[in-house]
Design a protein around this motif. Structure first.
Motif, short mmCIF file in Angstrom:
data_model
loop_
_atom_site.label_atom_id
_atom_site.label_comp_id
_atom_site.label_asym_id
_atom_site.label_seq_id
_atom_site.Cartn_x
_atom_site.Cartn_y
_atom_site.Cartn_z
N PHE A 67 0.83 -1.20 0.00
CA PHE A 67 0.00 0.00 0.00
C PHE A 67 0.87 1.26 0.00
O PHE A 67 0.57 2.24 -0.69
CB PHE A 67 -0.91 -0.01 1.22
N GLY A 68 1.95 1.24 0.78
CA GLY A 68 2.85 2.39 0.81
C GLY A 68 3.51 2.66 -0.52
O GLY A 68 3.63 3.82 -0.94
N ARG A 69 3.91 1.60 -1.21
CA ARG A 69 4.55 1.79 -2.52
C ARG A 69 3.56 2.38 -3.52
O ARG A 69 3.91 3.27 -4.30
CB ARG A 69 5.10 0.46 -3.01
N ALA A 70 2.32 1.90 -3.51
CA ALA A 70 1.31 2.44 -4.41
C ALA A 70 1.00 3.90 -4.06
O ALA A 70 0.83 4.74 -4.95
CB ALA A 70 0.05 1.59 -4.33
N LEU A 71 0.94 4.21 -2.76
CA LEU A 71 0.64 5.57 -2.34
C LEU A 71 1.77 6.53 -2.72
O LEU A 71 1.51 7.65 -3.18
CB LEU A 71 0.41 5.60 -0.83
N ALA A 72 3.02 6.10 -2.56
CA ALA A 72 4.15 6.95 -2.92
C ALA A 72 4.20 7.20 -4.42
O ALA A 72 4.40 8.33 -4.88
CB ALA A 72 5.46 6.32 -2.44
N THR A 73 4.00 6.14 -5.21
CA THR A 73 4.04 6.30 -6.66
C THR A 73 2.88 7.14 -7.16
O THR A 73 3.05 8.04 -8.00
CB THR A 73 4.03 4.92 -7.34
N GLY A 74 1.68 6.87 -6.64
CA GLY A 74 0.53 7.67 -7.05
C GLY A 74 0.64 9.12 -6.60
O GLY A 74 0.26 10.04 -7.34
N GLY A 75 1.18 9.34 -5.40
CA GLY A 75 1.38 10.71 -4.94
C GLY A 75 2.37 11.47 -5.80
O GLY A 75 2.19 12.66 -6.09
N GLY A 76 3.42 10.78 -6.24
CA GLY A 76 4.38 11.41 -7.15
C GLY A 76 3.74 11.79 -8.47
O GLY A 76 3.98 12.89 -9.01
N ALA A 77 2.91 10.90 -9.02
CA ALA A 77 2.24 11.20 -10.28
C ALA A 77 1.26 12.36 -10.12
O ALA A 77 1.16 13.23 -11.00
CB ALA A 77 1.52 9.95 -10.78
N LEU A 78 0.53 12.39 -9.00
CA LEU A 78 -0.39 13.48 -8.76
C LEU A 78 0.35 14.80 -8.55
O LEU A 78 -0.15 15.87 -8.93
CB LEU A 78 -1.25 13.16 -7.54
N THR A 79 1.55 14.73 -8.00
CA THR A 79 2.37 15.94 -7.85
C THR A 79 2.74 16.52 -9.21
O THR A 79 2.73 17.74 -9.40
CB THR A 79 3.65 15.61 -7.05
N ILE A 80 3.06 15.65 -10.15
CA ILE A 80 3.37 16.12 -11.51
C ILE A 80 2.18 16.86 -12.10
O ILE A 80 2.32 17.94 -12.70
CB ILE A 80 3.78 14.93 -12.39
N VAL A 81 0.98 16.30 -11.91
CA VAL A 81 -0.23 16.94 -12.44
C VAL A 81 -0.44 18.31 -11.80
O VAL A 81 -0.80 19.29 -12.48
CB VAL A 81 -1.45 16.04 -12.21
N SER A 82 -0.19 18.41 -10.51
CA SER A 82 -0.45 19.67 -9.79
C SER A 82 0.44 20.81 -10.27
O SER A 82 0.06 21.98 -10.15
CB SER A 82 -0.25 19.46 -8.29
N THR A 83 1.62 20.50 -10.80
CA THR A 83 2.51 21.58 -11.25
C THR A 83 2.03 22.25 -12.52
O THR A 83 2.54 23.31 -12.90
CB THR A 83 3.94 21.03 -11.47
N PHE A 84 1.06 21.64 -13.20
CA PHE A 84 0.50 22.25 -14.41
C PHE A 84 -0.78 23.04 -14.10
O PHE A 84 -1.46 23.48 -15.02
CB PHE A 84 0.21 21.17 -15.45
N LEU A 85 -1.08 23.19 -12.81
CA LEU A 85 -2.22 23.98 -12.38
C LEU A 85 -1.73 25.24 -11.68
O LEU A 85 -0.57 25.32 -11.26
CB LEU A 85 -3.11 23.17 -11.42
N ALA A 86 -2.59 26.22 -11.54
CA ALA A 86 -2.22 27.46 -10.84
C ALA A 86 -2.19 27.21 -9.34
O ALA A 86 -3.05 26.52 -8.79
CB ALA A 86 -3.22 28.57 -11.17
N TRP A 87 -1.17 27.79 -8.68
CA TRP A 87 -1.04 27.63 -7.23
C TRP A 87 -1.54 28.86 -6.48
O TRP A 87 -1.81 28.77 -5.28
CB TRP A 87 0.41 27.34 -6.85
N THR A 88 -1.61 29.99 -7.14
CA THR A 88 -2.12 31.21 -6.52
C THR A 88 -2.77 32.06 -7.59
O THR A 88 -2.56 31.87 -8.79
CB THR A 88 -0.99 31.99 -5.81
N TRP A 89 -3.57 33.01 -7.15
CA TRP A 89 -4.37 33.79 -8.10
C TRP A 89 -3.68 35.07 -8.55
O TRP A 89 -4.13 35.71 -9.51
CB TRP A 89 -5.70 34.16 -7.46
N THR A 90 -2.61 35.49 -7.87
CA THR A 90 -1.97 36.76 -8.18
C THR A 90 -0.49 36.56 -8.47
O THR A 90 0.15 35.65 -7.93
CB THR A 90 -2.12 37.74 -7.00
N ALA A 91 0.05 37.45 -9.31
CA ALA A 91 1.47 37.41 -9.64
C ALA A 91 2.32 38.15 -8.63
O ALA A 91 3.51 38.36 -8.87
CB ALA A 91 1.69 37.99 -11.04
#
Length: 613
Positions: free
Chosen positions: A34-58
């Protein structure tokens, strides 16, 4: 599903091999699968999150408001997410990814996940603190916080095991105890021998190994250029976190050891590639802003490499080594045509550089001859005194307290720029279609001198005198008993190290235009100084070539980038040094023998198991 050899901290013992992977737990008690799946899936989800906006202002630097395009600190988190995901897939034994982790994939996942978590949460906290609360986060900011936390929790569930030492049976006879002790000694010897051998694995063709070296040098140039060119404070801190944990993850995966083995088989190609990669640095800069830092890093690194002969090879603790840099700088300043020089001598650069190196060598012999019969702390105190004597002497040679030679506290100013064969180092030039400014010119010159020092260090350490230095460092009494002339050998090390420092000082005088006494204190605020030089050698890795170069680069770059901390700069720097000495006392790029000495109780059994396998 059974665990592969590369998916654990160490090769499985018979007891652990019989246990199902689902029943094995890591540091937090979750099932390993379960830990290995959670770590791998969390890493993949982290990649996705970097293509989204993290804040609304520059208003937060880096413009983290864009969808579909990572920027600023998002790029660093993306790199960490990619490493976490790839090493997670490698721990599963996915075909084609097993070569990414010839060492321990699980350990690499832990380190990569921890670094990604630290960078992401530092960014989220910095956004909240700078903009006034977590309400300023966009969905991507919340997603990256949850994803990196999940990846870290999963990584902590991966197995963490070390082989227990084989205890002595209390019922054994004295003969059996003796045999057990002999077996332990033989195991230690085999572990040390295995540590010196290259990492096991299928040998690549020669052209492929050369391509690996080229890729490693290109990656090193990219990382250094990115780090030195960070535009704001938050990005540099994130860079330090990502680079540190990223290197640790690659080391845990066994890739650093594999590349080190390849470079050891092609030492000349590696040295040439490193030189060419460093020479390409000025051409990546549009102005002299970062080339200035680069030339000072090279001066610092060259002097640290000279000190490495004294401390790393010969084992002589020198706390006044920066004085030899000052001797070379003052000598070159006096004979280079400065209008404030009382000698009124104008020598060409090659002559002034030779004078600076020769005078520093003479001072090394004069200081070393009466003091090198001392050892340990006593020698350190004497060399520290020499450094202060040099500074006070040049301070008093102002025509009032002493002869008019160095202009006292005013120093020697107006040192002219170098002009070699009509090439004026103070002017901009067009080289290979790029504009090279003043500091870039001196960077290339200092790089050539660094190459000379590296060749001298390498040839010296591999020679008969180099082996004598190492023997003196390990056990001077035993070396003397074997017929080594300890005094002569140590004096040669002292003189050669001083000569290298003087050569670097001759360039420093022209780069800074002015040499003054306060530049050569034991603990000056701005390196190089004796304290930082010694720290660069120890933290980088004593007795190696690349260790002091990397250590000096970090010790100069980090204070230059942490000036925003103000009065807390040295505090933060000291905490970082303490942590590094706690978790990696052998240095960043250690000598394998020293690494085994510091981690004998933990590393020797693991290395022995791999060798036996």
């Amino acid at each position: 599903m059974t665990t592969q050899t590369t998916a654990s901290e160490t090769p499985e013992t018979p007891e652990t091999a019989s246990a199902p992977e689902a029943a094995r737990t890591g540091l937090i008690g979750l099932p390993t699968a379960f830990g290995r799946a959670l770590a791998t899936g969390g890493g993949a989800l982290t990649i996705v999150s970097t293509f989204l906006a993290w804040t609304w202002t520059a208003a937060f630097p880096g413009d983290l408001t864009v969808y579909g395009y990572p920027g600023g600190l998002q790029v660093l988190v993306l790199i960490g997410g990619v490493l976490t995901t790839l090493f997670g897939l490698a721990s599963y034994g996915v075909k084609g990814l097993g070569r990414l982790a010839p060492g321990s994939a699980d350990s690499a996942v832990k380190t990569a996940a921890l670094g990604t978590f630290a960078t992401a949460w530092y960014t989220v906290i910095a956004i909240s603190a700078k903009l006034g609360g977590v309400v300023n986060l966009e969905p991507g900011g919340y997603l990256v916080a949850v994803a990196t936390l999940a990846a870290l929790v999963g990584a902590l569930a991966l197995p963490f095991e070390r082989p227990a030492p084989d205890p002595i049976d209390p019922d054994d006879s004295s003969w059996e105890k003796f045999r057990h002790a002999r077996r332990q000694d033989w195991s230690t010897f085999k572990a040390a021998f295995a540590a010196e051998a290259p990492a096991p694995g299928r040998k690549l063709p020669a052209y492929a190994e050369i391509l690996v070296i080229v890729a490693a040098m290109a990656l090193g140039l990219l990382v250094f250029t990115y780090g030195i060119g960070t535009e704001y404070d938050e990005l540099f801190i994130g860079f330090l976190i990502t680079a540190g944990f990223g290197f640790g993850a690659l080391a845990k995966a066994g890739l650093v050891a594999r590349v080190s083995a390849i470079t050891a088989r092609h030492r000349n190609i590696t040295m040439t590639g490193a030189f060419l990669a460093a020479a390409a640095f000025p051409f990546t800069q549009s102005d002299d802003q970062y080339a200035t830092i680069g030339v000072y890093i090279l001066i610092f690194a060259t002097v640290a490499l000279g000190l490495n002969i004294v401390v790393g090879l010969a084992g002589l603790l020198d706390l006044g080594y920066v004085a030899f840099l000052g001797v070379g700088a003052y000598t070159a300043a006096l004979v280079s045509g400065s209008t404030s020089s009382p000698l009124h001598v104008n020598m060409p650069f090659w002559a002034s550089a030779l004078c600076g190196a020769a005078v520093a060598m003479v001072f090394g012999v004069l200081i070393g001859a009466p003091t090198l019969r001392l050892r340990g702390d006593y020698l350190a105190i004497v060399t520290l005194g020499f450094g202060e004597i040099f500074r006070i002497t040049v301070l008093n040679m102002d025509g009032t307290s002493g002869p008019d030679v160095t202009n006292g506290s005013n120093g020697i100013s107006s040192i002219p720029n170098l002009n070699i064969l009509g090439f004026d180092f103070g002017q901009e030039h067009q080289l290979f279609g790029a504009t090279v400014g003043r500091f870039a010119n001196y960077f290339l010159l200092m790089l050539l001198i660094t190459l000379i020092v590296v060749v001298v260090f390498r040839r010296s350490s591999d020679s008969r005198i180099g082996r004598a230095w190492i023997a003196i460092r390990e056990d001077e009494t035993a070396a003397l008993a074997m017929g080594i002339n300890g005094f002569r050998v140590k004096l040669i090390a002292f003189a050669l190290g001083a000569c290298m420092a003087g050569l670097a000082g001759s360039v420093q005088a022209h780069v800074t235009y002015t040499v003054t006494p306060e530049q050569y204190q034991f603990a000056h605020v701005v390196p190089p100084n004796s304290a930082f030089l010694l720290a660069a050698v120890v933290l980088g890795g004593m007795g190696t070539i690349s260790g002091p170069l990397v250590g000096a680069s970090l010790l100069y770059l980090i204070p230059a980038k942490l000036q925003f901390l103000g009065d807390y700069q040295l505090f933060a720097f000291g905490v970082a040094l303490v942590l590094l000495m706690r978790f990696r006392p052998e240095g960043l790029i250690p000598n394998r023998r020293r690494q085994l000495e510091f981690h004998e109780e933990t590393e020797a059994p693991a290395v022995l198991s791999k060798a036996g396998a």
